[in-house]
Design a protein around this motif. Structure first.
Motif, PDB file in Angstrom:
ATOM      1  N   ASP A  21       0.839  -1.195   0.000  1.00  0.00           N
ATOM      2  CA  ASP A  21       0.000   0.000   0.000  1.00  0.00           C
ATOM      3  C   ASP A  21       0.879   1.252   0.000  1.00  0.00           C
ATOM      4  O   ASP A  21       0.648   2.198  -0.757  1.00  0.00           O
ATOM      5  CB  ASP A  21      -0.893  -0.059   1.249  1.00  0.00           C
ATOM      6  N   ASN A  25       1.433   4.189  -2.941  1.00  0.00           N
ATOM      7  CA  ASN A  25       1.322   5.654  -2.784  1.00  0.00           C
ATOM      8  C   ASN A  25       2.404   6.340  -3.612  1.00  0.00           C
ATOM      9  O   ASN A  25       2.212   7.411  -4.170  1.00  0.00           O
ATOM     10  CB  ASN A  25       1.508   6.068  -1.324  1.00  0.00           C
ATOM     11  N   THR A  29      -0.828   2.308  -9.012  1.00  0.00           N
ATOM     12  CA  THR A  29      -1.273   0.933  -9.244  1.00  0.00           C
ATOM     13  C   THR A  29      -1.599   0.773 -10.720  1.00  0.00           C
ATOM     14  O   THR A  29      -1.831   1.769 -11.401  1.00  0.00           O
ATOM     15  CB  THR A  29      -2.531   0.596  -8.405  1.00  0.00           C
ATOM     16  N   SER A 281      -6.326  -1.033  -8.087  1.00  0.00           N
ATOM     17  CA  SER A 281      -7.331  -0.083  -7.584  1.00  0.00           C
ATOM     18  C   SER A 281      -8.628  -0.193  -8.372  1.00  0.00           C
ATOM     19  O   SER A 281      -8.623  -0.578  -9.550  1.00  0.00           O
ATOM     20  CB  SER A 281      -6.824   1.351  -7.734  1.00  0.00           C
ATOM     21  N   MET A 296     -11.420  -3.068 -12.113  1.00  0.00           N
ATOM     22  CA  MET A 296     -10.111  -2.837 -11.524  1.00  0.00           C
ATOM     23  C   MET A 296      -9.128  -2.334 -12.584  1.00  0.00           C
ATOM     24  O   MET A 296      -9.370  -2.468 -13.786  1.00  0.00           O
ATOM     25  CB  MET A 296      -9.569  -4.134 -10.901  1.00  0.00           C
ATOM     26  N   ASP A 297      -7.966  -1.815 -12.136  1.00  0.00           N
ATOM     27  CA  ASP A 297      -6.990  -1.328 -13.116  1.00  0.00           C
ATOM     28  C   ASP A 297      -6.001  -2.416 -13.548  1.00  0.00           C
ATOM     29  O   ASP A 297      -4.974  -2.132 -14.162  1.00  0.00           O
ATOM     30  CB  ASP A 297      -6.284  -0.046 -12.635  1.00  0.00           C
ATOM     31  N   THR A 318      -8.763  -6.561   1.235  1.00  0.00           N
ATOM     32  CA  THR A 318      -8.665  -5.106   1.359  1.00  0.00           C
ATOM     33  C   THR A 318      -8.079  -4.810   2.734  1.00  0.00           C
ATOM     34  O   THR A 318      -8.005  -5.703   3.583  1.00  0.00           O
ATOM     35  CB  THR A 318     -10.061  -4.441   1.264  1.00  0.00           C
ATOM     36  N   ASP A 351     -14.516   3.751  -5.313  1.00  0.00           N
ATOM     37  CA  ASP A 351     -13.622   4.036  -6.442  1.00  0.00           C
ATOM     38  C   ASP A 351     -12.265   4.466  -5.891  1.00  0.00           C
ATOM     39  O   ASP A 351     -12.195   5.237  -4.921  1.00  0.00           O
ATOM     40  CB  ASP A 351     -14.183   5.169  -7.314  1.00  0.00           C
ATOM     41  N   GLY A 352     -11.213   3.957  -6.484  1.00  0.00           N
ATOM     42  CA  GLY A 352      -9.850   4.302  -6.045  1.00  0.00           C
ATOM     43  C   GLY A 352      -9.341   3.390  -4.942  1.00  0.00           C
ATOM     44  O   GLY A 352      -8.143   3.401  -4.634  1.00  0.00           O
ATOM     45  N   GLU A 353     -10.232   2.617  -4.334  1.00  0.00           N
ATOM     46  CA  GLU A 353      -9.788   1.739  -3.235  1.00  0.00           C
ATOM     47  C   GLU A 353      -8.881   0.621  -3.757  1.00  0.00           C
ATOM     48  O   GLU A 353      -9.020   0.161  -4.891  1.00  0.00           O
ATOM     49  CB  GLU A 353     -11.008   1.130  -2.533  1.00  0.00           C
ATOM     50  N   ARG A 354      -7.989   0.165  -2.892  1.00  0.00           N
ATOM     51  CA  ARG A 354      -7.001  -0.834  -3.323  1.00  0.00           C
ATOM     52  C   ARG A 354      -7.386  -2.247  -2.893  1.00  0.00           C
ATOM     53  O   ARG A 354      -7.892  -2.440  -1.782  1.00  0.00           O
ATOM     54  CB  ARG A 354      -5.625  -0.480  -2.780  1.00  0.00           C
TER      55      ARG A 354
END
Ligand SMILES: Cc1ncc(COP(=O)(O)O)c(C=O)c1O
Length: 392
Positions: A21, A25, A29, A281, A296-297, A318, A351-354
């Motif tokens: 994580d 940053n 991702t 993400s 997801m990406d 998560t 949205d944006g969560e990993r």
């Protein structure tokens, strides 16, 4: 499933996700975080479980220079299959004497490329391949690949390569008549082989072929290559397979051979699978048929390509704890097959969560594509010996 809802969370396992994580940053991702310490631990565990067996790390599942350098420093050897893999070890200044080339089917130019590097042990499994070595008969040493079918494996390589024990003798005789030295036999019981007795059966049949060759008056063979295939625990991320117990029957089978035999193994997956964590993400989401779909990406054209060709399924986590519900994790491309899993329970995602996945070291990065211009997840290596992260 969130990390904190694991029944018996392994502390270091949680730490791996927290570290991934933090690195996300910095690097964004999707991202793959490669733990070189874990690569060393896996190598040393297998080394201890198979004393007297030279471990040639098979680059195929993760042909990454940081893995090669770490194993080279530990005294490891290498199993190469392509010109690209030859180039990786050459760039890492691995002595060619520590390498074997095990692709049973090669172009003449591939043989020349490996010979130019200094690798001179090759594998063959048919007369057509043998003829390619005729011009180099004084330079090369060969292993004849045998096939032992294993439908339980994640990849049953014996479908594609190797001859039956009954077909071996004529090929050994032909090699001898061409002045080519055959060092011994090799096989691959299939990737992710859960039952070590598959190795035992193959080892016993190889012993019979050695005996047949001896009785036929062929020059003595001295090498047995038991291939890769050592398994990894995918569904229980925090419960490792006890590799020492797994290898016990294999040790026993090898103990029946003459002490002068040179034993080789070509582990790939076992060395690297548990050494890599993946983080991706949520790009967007919708409700389809009453189920949340998270886009997801990364997806099956990327690090999850193994989902298409039968690789074992990993689990998803998560970092926050919340009630879980059935949902779908889809990949980022415009293609309909790009769905990572339709059967997973996850906490509600923003949205944006990993989302994190462990055991992502083998057959992930190397089989990723950049279809639709979604770039492959880069690899960040973390190595306590260097205390340095590096982009791969
Ligand atoms: C010739 C050969 N050796 C070794 C390996 C590595 O196998 P695994 O990753 O199952 O250990 C492979 C994988 O396909 C292979 O083809």
């Amino acid at each position: 499933m969130s990390v904190s809802s694991l029944r018996a969370p392994a502390h270091s396992f949680t730490e791996q996700f927290v570290q991934a994580d933090q690195l996300a940053n910095q690097y964004g991702t999707p991202l793959l975080v490669l733990d070189i310490d874990r690569v060393r631990e896996n190598y040393l565990a297998l080394h201890a479980a198979l004393p007297g067996v030279t471990l040639h790390y098979a680059l195929k599942p993760l042909p990454h220079a940081d893995v090669v350098r770490a194993l080279d420093a530990l005294g490891g050897s290498f199993d190469l299959a392509t010109n690209g893999e030859v180039d990786v070890v050459a760039q890492c200044a691995v002595p060619a004497s520590k390498t074997i080339h095990t692709h049973p089917v090669k172009r003449v130019a591939d043989i020349e490329h490996a010979l130019a590097y200094g690798c001179n042990t090759f594998v063959f499994d048919c007369a057509n391949e043998l003829h390619k070595f005729a011009p180099y008969n004084h330079e090369v040493e060969l292993l004849l690949r045998l096939s032992f079918l294993n439908e339980d494996a994640a990849a049953d390589l014996s479908k594609k390569f190797g001859v039956t024990p009954a077909q071996a003798l004529p090929l050994l005789q032909q090699a001898h008549s061409m002045g080519i030295r055959v060092r011994g036999l090799s096989f691959h019981v299939g990737s992710q082989t859960r039952d070590p007795h598959k190795y035992v059966a193959a080892i016993e049949q190889c012993k019979e072929v050695f005996e047949l060759a001896r009785r036929a008056g062929l020059p003595a063979m001295n090498t047995l290559d038991i291939g890769g295939g050592f398994p990894v625990s995918y569904q229980n991320d925090n419960i490792d397979i006890d590799i020492d117990s797994y290898c016990a029957p294999i040790r026993e089978a090898l103990a029946q051979w003459p002490q002068t035999t040179h034993f080789i193994a070509e582990p790939g997956r076992y060395i690297v699978a548990s050494a890599m964590v993946h983080v991706m993400s949520v790009m967007g989401q919708s409700l389809r048929g009453g189920k949340p779909w998270y886009y997801m990406d990364d997806g099956v054209y990327g690090a999850f390509s193994g989902r298409v060709y039968g690789e074992p399924a990993q689990r998803f986590y998560t970092l926050h704890q919340a009630p879980e519900q059935p949902c779908v994790l889809a990949g980022p491309t415009c293609d309909s097959i790009d769905v990572i899993t339709e059967h997973v329970n996850m906490a509600q995602l923003q949205d944006g969560e990993r989302v994190f996945t462990a055991n992502m070291g083998a057959y992930t990065w190397t089989t990723s594509t950049d279809f639709n211009f979604f770039a492959k997840a880069p690899v960040i290596s973390v190595d306590s010996a260097l205390s340095m992260a590096q982009l791969g």
